[in-house]
Write a protein that holds these residues in place. Structure first.
Motif, mmCIF file in Angstrom:
data_model
loop_
_atom_site.group_PDB
_atom_site.id
_atom_site.type_symbol
_atom_site.label_atom_id
_atom_site.label_comp_id
_atom_site.label_asym_id
_atom_site.label_seq_id
_atom_site.Cartn_x
_atom_site.Cartn_y
_atom_site.Cartn_z
ATOM 1 N N LEU A 23 0.804 -1.218 0.000
ATOM 2 C CA LEU A 23 0.000 0.000 0.000
ATOM 3 C C LEU A 23 0.841 1.274 0.000
ATOM 4 O O LEU A 23 0.455 2.276 -0.618
ATOM 5 N N ALA A 26 2.115 1.951 -3.391
ATOM 6 C CA ALA A 26 0.926 2.182 -4.217
ATOM 7 C C ALA A 26 0.465 3.629 -4.101
ATOM 8 O O ALA A 26 0.139 4.279 -5.104
ATOM 9 N N LEU A 27 0.441 4.144 -2.869
ATOM 10 C CA LEU A 27 0.027 5.526 -2.662
ATOM 11 C C LEU A 27 1.000 6.488 -3.335
ATOM 12 O O LEU A 27 0.585 7.421 -4.037
ATOM 13 N N ALA A 30 0.527 6.298 -7.124
ATOM 14 C CA ALA A 30 -0.751 6.866 -7.553
ATOM 15 C C ALA A 30 -0.699 8.387 -7.516
ATOM 16 O O ALA A 30 -1.244 9.061 -8.399
ATOM 17 N N GLU A 31 -0.027 8.926 -6.516
ATOM 18 C CA GLU A 31 0.081 10.373 -6.416
ATOM 19 C C GLU A 31 1.004 10.964 -7.479
ATOM 20 O O GLU A 31 0.966 12.172 -7.718
ATOM 21 N N GLN A 172 -5.084 2.835 2.973
ATOM 22 C CA GLN A 172 -6.199 2.441 2.099
ATOM 23 C C GLN A 172 -7.031 3.657 1.713
ATOM 24 O O GLN A 172 -7.392 3.837 0.543
ATOM 25 N N LEU A 175 -5.013 6.044 -0.575
ATOM 26 C CA LEU A 175 -4.869 5.456 -1.903
ATOM 27 C C LEU A 175 -6.159 5.601 -2.702
ATOM 28 O O LEU A 175 -6.132 5.923 -3.902
ATOM 29 N N GLY A 180 -6.175 5.105 -6.705
ATOM 30 C CA GLY A 180 -5.739 3.716 -6.751
ATOM 31 C C GLY A 180 -6.866 2.760 -6.413
ATOM 32 O O GLY A 180 -7.872 3.144 -5.812
#
Length: 380
Positions: A23, A26-27, A30-31, A172, A175, A180
């Protein structure tokens, strides 16, 4: 590929595993404009991140090397320095993560343990951490609940703790806000690598194509069909733990000795752990083991003997065969590993995620860029 080129083509990134190692990058990705999808095998993430106590304690873990602090300890201090800003960000977004920058206290009950405290204190100082050996009176002044039989303690003021389960929820949420996606009950069955293409096949029949793929599946990272580099690189280490309701017991710092640790939460819960059982990957707990853990904690803080056990669980730490995390590109273009952090996953998560993302974005990863690469396992 430069960062600007990476963003402009809106790369499709698949991350296998929705723990902290999945995660957090992922964050960040995604940013930066990536189309990120996280695949989690279970109905929720219940792996090592969920099970962890949440100690941020690079100094307490130091002192094992014979000559100077190893690079992993330095990476831990680097990551510890990132946590305060992240804690502020999580809090600002409405997530309470039980951020407790109240230091760590290692206690000794015999001369052998006192000698180890002195060694650890020296290692912590080399790492640039504020540390001080305390006599019994000084230690109980810091933590009045300590047993009167202690010979001394080591205070490392820079250390802290968090609740990893709350951190998972915060990641979560952030994201989701960044665009995401997380798919639960999507167990990855295999990975196909043909030319430049990456294809992920799930047990439920779903198929995902990706430009870049991150293996962040904890101890199971070496069990994915189609990826041979990690097959013999990661071993499971089971840890059994419990929580106590102890709001009436005054506790500040994280306390530990060579047998157990005590991690207070802001809500009065206290986390006690943990066993270390190499080779085991089941999550069953044993009543006698949990009772023994409770007794060991009460040896440090006697008032905990009367505290009620509110939960018990077991987690599986992903331990690499050389004890170092596995971070970076694998042989196939676009394929990355982010696993093997063993018992330091929570501590290392922010720095590890940033290092991974720098590599994926074609940026300079700094002095740690070459330290934890998967290529070291090519001969395994």
């Amino acid at each position: 590929m430069t960062a600007s080129q990476f963003q402009s083509v809106n790369q499709r990134v698949i991350i296998i595993g929705a723990g902290l190692m999945g995660l957090w990058p992922a964050l960040l990705l995604a940013e930066r404009g990536c189309a990120v999808t996280v695949l989690e095998a279970g109905a929720m993430a219940r792996g090592a991140s969920w099970a962890a106590a949440g100690m941020l304690a690079p100094g307490s873990e130091a002192g094992e090397a014979e000559q100077g602090p190893p690079l992993l300890d330095e990476f831990g201090v680097h990551s510890l320095g990132m946590w305060a800003d992240w804690a502020a960000r999580f809090t600002g977004a409405g997530h309470q993560i039980s951020w407790r920058p109240k230091g760590g206290l290692l206690v000794a009950f015999d001369e052998t343990s006192m000698a180890q405290l002195n060694k650890t204190e020296n290692a912590a100082r080399q790492l640039g951490l504020a540390s001080e050996v305390l006599d019994p009176a000084q230690a109980r002044l810091c933590e009045p609940g300590l047993d009167t039989r202690i010979l001394g303690a080591l205070k490392i003021a820079d250390e802290a703790s968090v609740d990893p389960r709350c951190v998972l929820l915060a990641l979560q949420d952030l994201l989701d806000q960044a665009g995401g996606k997380i798919h639960y009950n999507f167990s990855v069955q295999g990975i196909e690598t043909k030319g430049e293409a990456l294809r992920v096949a799930c047990a439920n029949g779903a198929v995902f194509d990706a430009d870049q793929l991150v293996i962040a599946a904890g101890f199971a990272a070496g069990n994915i069909d189609g990826i041979s580099e990690l097959n013999n690189a990661i071993q499971p280490v089971k840890g059994q733990m419990l929580s106590l309701s102890a709001a009436s017991v005054p506790l500040g710092a994280v306390m530990r000795n060579h047998q157990t640790y005590i991690v207070p939460r802001n809500d009065g819960t206290v986390i006690i752990g943990a066993t270390s059982e190499p080779g085991l990957s089941d999550t069953k707990t044993q009543a006698e083991v949990i009772t023994a853990q409770h007794q060991k904690a009460a040896h440090i803080v006697p008032a905990l003997a009367q505290a009620q056990c509110t939960d018990r669980w077991a987690g599986i730490r992903p331990h690499s065969v050389d004890g170092l995390p596995i971070i970076g590109p694998m042989r196939h273009s676009g394929l990355f590993a982010h696993c093997g952090h063993h018992r330091n996953g929570v501590l290392l998560a922010p720095a590890s995620a940033q290092l991974l993302c720098d590599m994926m974005l074609g940026q300079d990863g700094g002095r740690f860029a070459g330290a934890f690469l998967p290529e070291r396992f090519l001969s395994c």
